[in-house]
Design a protein around this motif. Structure first.
Motif, PDB file in Angstrom:
ATOM      1  N   ARG A  19       0.863  -1.174   0.000  1.00 52.37           N
ATOM      2  CA  ARG A  19       0.000   0.000   0.000  1.00 52.37           C
ATOM      3  C   ARG A  19       0.898   1.222   0.000  1.00 52.37           C
ATOM      4  NH1 ARG A  19      -1.335  -3.759   3.367  1.00 52.37           N
ATOM      5  NH2 ARG A  19      -3.307  -4.828   3.144  1.00 52.37           N
ATOM      6  N   MET A  20       0.704   2.053  -1.004  1.00 49.78           N
ATOM      7  CA  MET A  20       1.532   3.249  -1.116  1.00 49.78           C
ATOM      8  C   MET A  20       0.688   4.361  -1.709  1.00 49.78           C
ATOM      9  SD  MET A  20       5.267   3.613  -2.735  1.00 49.78           S
ATOM     10  CE  MET A  20       6.167   5.127  -2.643  1.00 49.78           C
ATOM     11  N   LEU A  21       0.828   5.531  -1.171  1.00 49.34           N
ATOM     12  CA  LEU A  21       0.117   6.705  -1.656  1.00 49.34           C
ATOM     13  C   LEU A  21       1.134   7.640  -2.293  1.00 49.34           C
ATOM     14  CD1 LEU A  21      -2.373   8.607  -1.774  1.00 49.34           C
ATOM     15  CD2 LEU A  21      -1.621   9.478   0.454  1.00 49.34           C
ATOM     16  N   ASN A  22       0.930   7.951  -3.556  1.00 46.36           N
ATOM     17  CA  ASN A  22       1.760   8.932  -4.247  1.00 46.36           C
ATOM     18  C   ASN A  22       0.918  10.163  -4.516  1.00 46.36           C
ATOM     19  OD1 ASN A  22       4.282   7.520  -4.700  1.00 46.36           O
ATOM     20  ND2 ASN A  22       3.107   6.193  -6.034  1.00 46.36           N
ATOM     21  N   VAL A  23       1.456  11.312  -4.203  1.00 39.99           N
ATOM     22  CA  VAL A  23       0.789  12.577  -4.472  1.00 39.99           C
ATOM     23  C   VAL A  23       1.653  13.319  -5.485  1.00 39.99           C
ATOM     24  CG1 VAL A  23      -0.013  14.745  -3.479  1.00 39.99           C
ATOM     25  CG2 VAL A  23      -0.128  12.630  -2.135  1.00 39.99           C
ATOM     26  N   MET A  24       1.037  13.680  -6.612  1.00 45.24           N
ATOM     27  CA  MET A  24       1.782  14.340  -7.684  1.00 45.24           C
ATOM     28  C   MET A  24       1.205  15.714  -7.954  1.00 45.24           C
ATOM     29  SD  MET A  24       2.203  11.227 -10.340  1.00 45.24           S
ATOM     30  CE  MET A  24       2.834   9.650  -9.816  1.00 45.24           C
ATOM     31  N   GLN A  25       2.073  16.683  -8.068  1.00 46.53           N
ATOM     32  CA  GLN A  25       1.655  18.039  -8.397  1.00 46.53           C
ATOM     33  C   GLN A  25       1.705  18.233  -9.910  1.00 46.53           C
ATOM     34  OE1 GLN A  25       4.224  20.640  -6.182  1.00 46.53           O
ATOM     35  NE2 GLN A  25       3.064  20.365  -4.301  1.00 46.53           N
ATOM     36  N   ALA A  43      -2.176   0.252  -9.329  1.00 44.63           N
ATOM     37  CA  ALA A  43      -3.456   0.876  -9.630  1.00 44.63           C
ATOM     38  C   ALA A  43      -3.325   2.381  -9.381  1.00 44.63           C
ATOM     39  CB  ALA A  43      -4.553   0.298  -8.749  1.00 44.63           C
ATOM     40  N   PHE A  44      -3.982   3.157 -10.215  1.00 42.67           N
ATOM     41  CA  PHE A  44      -3.960   4.610 -10.073  1.00 42.67           C
ATOM     42  C   PHE A  44      -5.379   5.108  -9.881  1.00 42.67           C
ATOM     43  CE2 PHE A  44      -0.139   3.636 -12.368  1.00 42.67           C
ATOM     44  CZ  PHE A  44       0.789   4.527 -11.866  1.00 42.67           C
ATOM     45  N   VAL A  45      -5.559   6.038  -8.975  1.00 38.61           N
ATOM     46  CA  VAL A  45      -6.853   6.681  -8.760  1.00 38.61           C
ATOM     47  C   VAL A  45      -6.633   8.179  -8.888  1.00 38.61           C
ATOM     48  CG1 VAL A  45      -8.733   7.090  -7.144  1.00 38.61           C
ATOM     49  CG2 VAL A  45      -7.620   4.847  -7.219  1.00 38.61           C
ATOM     50  N   MET A  46      -7.307   8.773  -9.842  1.00 39.53           N
ATOM     51  CA  MET A  46      -7.222  10.219 -10.030  1.00 39.53           C
ATOM     52  C   MET A  46      -8.310  10.875  -9.193  1.00 39.53           C
ATOM     53  SD  MET A  46      -4.935  11.378 -12.228  1.00 39.53           S
ATOM     54  CE  MET A  46      -5.650  12.918 -12.721  1.00 39.53           C
ATOM     55  N   ILE A  47      -7.935  11.782  -8.352  1.00 40.41           N
ATOM     56  CA  ILE A  47      -8.918  12.528  -7.561  1.00 40.41           C
ATOM     57  C   ILE A  47      -9.236  13.847  -8.247  1.00 40.41           C
ATOM     58  CG2 ILE A  47      -9.327  13.673  -5.365  1.00 40.41           C
ATOM     59  CD1 ILE A  47      -7.651  11.450  -4.077  1.00 40.41           C
TER      60      ILE A  47
END
Length: 64
Positions: A19-25, A43-47
């Motif tokens: 489980r890893m959370l990546n935050v991209m600007q 898996a990628f989830v776009m918010i």
């Protein structure tokens, strides 16, 4: 150029599920990569925002 920050919640790289959370600007670039040994999916989830996705075949050639 944008920035990428990551937070990993698993203690072992050998875990079958990580489980890893990546935050991209905006303006960030994530280098193409694969997890082969051991094989792992991503898996990628776009918010919010937009993304350009490029897929490659096993030889590294662009599929689409």
């Amino acid at each position: 150029m944008g920035q990428i920050a990551g937070v990993k919640s698993d203690k072992s790289d050998d875990a079958p599920l990580q489980r890893m959370l990546n935050v991209m600007q905006p303006g960030s670039y994530a280098r193409p990569h694969r997890h082969l040994d051991p094989p792992k999916a991503e898996a990628f989830v776009m918010i919010r925002g937009a993304v350009r996705l490029v897929r490659f075949d096993d030889a590294g050639e662009i599929i689409d």
